[in-house]
Design a protein around this motif. Sequence first.
Motif, PDB file in Angstrom:
ATOM      1  N   ASP A   5       0.857  -1.188   0.000  1.00  0.00           N
ATOM      2  CA  ASP A   5       0.000   0.000   0.000  1.00  0.00           C
ATOM      3  C   ASP A   5       0.895   1.241   0.000  1.00  0.00           C
ATOM      4  OD1 ASP A   5      -1.949   1.890   0.282  1.00  0.00           O
ATOM      5  OD2 ASP A   5      -2.790   1.076   2.125  1.00  0.00           O
ATOM      6  N   TRP A   6       1.301   1.679  -1.189  1.00  0.00           N
ATOM      7  CA  TRP A   6       2.254   2.779  -1.308  1.00  0.00           C
ATOM      8  C   TRP A   6       1.711   4.089  -0.754  1.00  0.00           C
ATOM      9  CZ3 TRP A   6       7.033   1.589  -1.836  1.00  0.00           C
ATOM     10  CH2 TRP A   6       7.406   0.433  -2.511  1.00  0.00           C
ATOM     11  N   PHE A  10       3.614   6.222   2.063  1.00  0.00           N
ATOM     12  CA  PHE A  10       3.997   7.617   1.835  1.00  0.00           C
ATOM     13  C   PHE A  10       3.498   8.506   2.964  1.00  0.00           C
ATOM     14  CE2 PHE A  10       2.849  11.829   0.191  1.00  0.00           C
ATOM     15  CZ  PHE A  10       4.106  12.283  -0.171  1.00  0.00           C
ATOM     16  N   TYR A  11       2.219   8.379   3.310  1.00  0.00           N
ATOM     17  CA  TYR A  11       1.664   9.248   4.344  1.00  0.00           C
ATOM     18  C   TYR A  11       2.189   8.920   5.747  1.00  0.00           C
ATOM     19  CZ  TYR A  11      -1.395  11.487   1.022  1.00  0.00           C
ATOM     20  OH  TYR A  11      -1.869  12.227  -0.027  1.00  0.00           O
ATOM     21  N   THR A  12       2.472   7.672   6.015  1.00  0.00           N
ATOM     22  CA  THR A  12       3.049   7.313   7.310  1.00  0.00           C
ATOM     23  C   THR A  12       4.443   7.899   7.462  1.00  0.00           C
ATOM     24  OG1 THR A  12       1.771   5.264   7.348  1.00  0.00           O
ATOM     25  CG2 THR A  12       3.669   5.395   8.826  1.00  0.00           C
ATOM     26  N   VAL A  17       8.239  12.136   9.424  1.00  0.00           N
ATOM     27  CA  VAL A  17       9.228  13.159   9.072  1.00  0.00           C
ATOM     28  C   VAL A  17       8.756  14.547   9.485  1.00  0.00           C
ATOM     29  CG1 VAL A  17      10.348  14.310   7.115  1.00  0.00           C
ATOM     30  CG2 VAL A  17      10.291  11.819   7.228  1.00  0.00           C
ATOM     31  N   VAL A  18       7.490  14.857   9.260  1.00  0.00           N
ATOM     32  CA  VAL A  18       6.964  16.176   9.625  1.00  0.00           C
ATOM     33  C   VAL A  18       7.047  16.393  11.139  1.00  0.00           C
ATOM     34  CG1 VAL A  18       4.833  17.537   9.753  1.00  0.00           C
ATOM     35  CG2 VAL A  18       5.519  16.486   7.594  1.00  0.00           C
ATOM     36  N   ILE A  68       7.326  -0.945   9.293  1.00  0.00           N
ATOM     37  CA  ILE A  68       8.485  -0.060   9.451  1.00  0.00           C
ATOM     38  C   ILE A  68       9.270  -0.439  10.700  1.00  0.00           C
ATOM     39  CG2 ILE A  68       9.193   2.317   9.966  1.00  0.00           C
ATOM     40  CD1 ILE A  68       6.916   3.247   8.121  1.00  0.00           C
ATOM     41  N   MET A  69       8.592  -0.717  11.804  1.00  0.00           N
ATOM     42  CA  MET A  69       9.269  -1.069  13.054  1.00  0.00           C
ATOM     43  C   MET A  69      10.038  -2.387  12.903  1.00  0.00           C
ATOM     44  SD  MET A  69       8.825   1.320  15.182  1.00  0.00           S
ATOM     45  CE  MET A  69       9.184   0.652  16.775  1.00  0.00           C
TER      46      MET A  69
END
Length: 120
Positions: A5-6, A10-12, A17-18, A68-69
Amino acid sequence: MKDIDWTAWFYTILLIVVFREGAVAITKVFNHPELGNLVGLMSLLATLLIWRRFRKISNRLIDTNNKIMKESAFAFLPICAGSLIMLVHLGKEIPVFLFVLTLSTLLPLWIYAKMAKRWL
């Protein structure tokens, strides 16, 4: 094979980062940019807890975060090597350094685990 689920990725990553860069910018104002990562992590967790109170956290966000973790464990290898090199040069300051390193690593991980178990 499961599709990636790109959009969720991207949003994660953008969310992480933000929050991190925003926290670094805020901590630079107070002349402590080294606290940016910790402040970013805590502010992201606080935001997610508040969000969770009023709305459900998206399963896409949770799944992407879990992936990611799991995959980011290898990111700690260079940090460990750098810490070993630093230890060699510290001399008499090693006990204080190890105490701060242990406390600043284990305490946030323990808090995150408790919060994740209870609220996420």
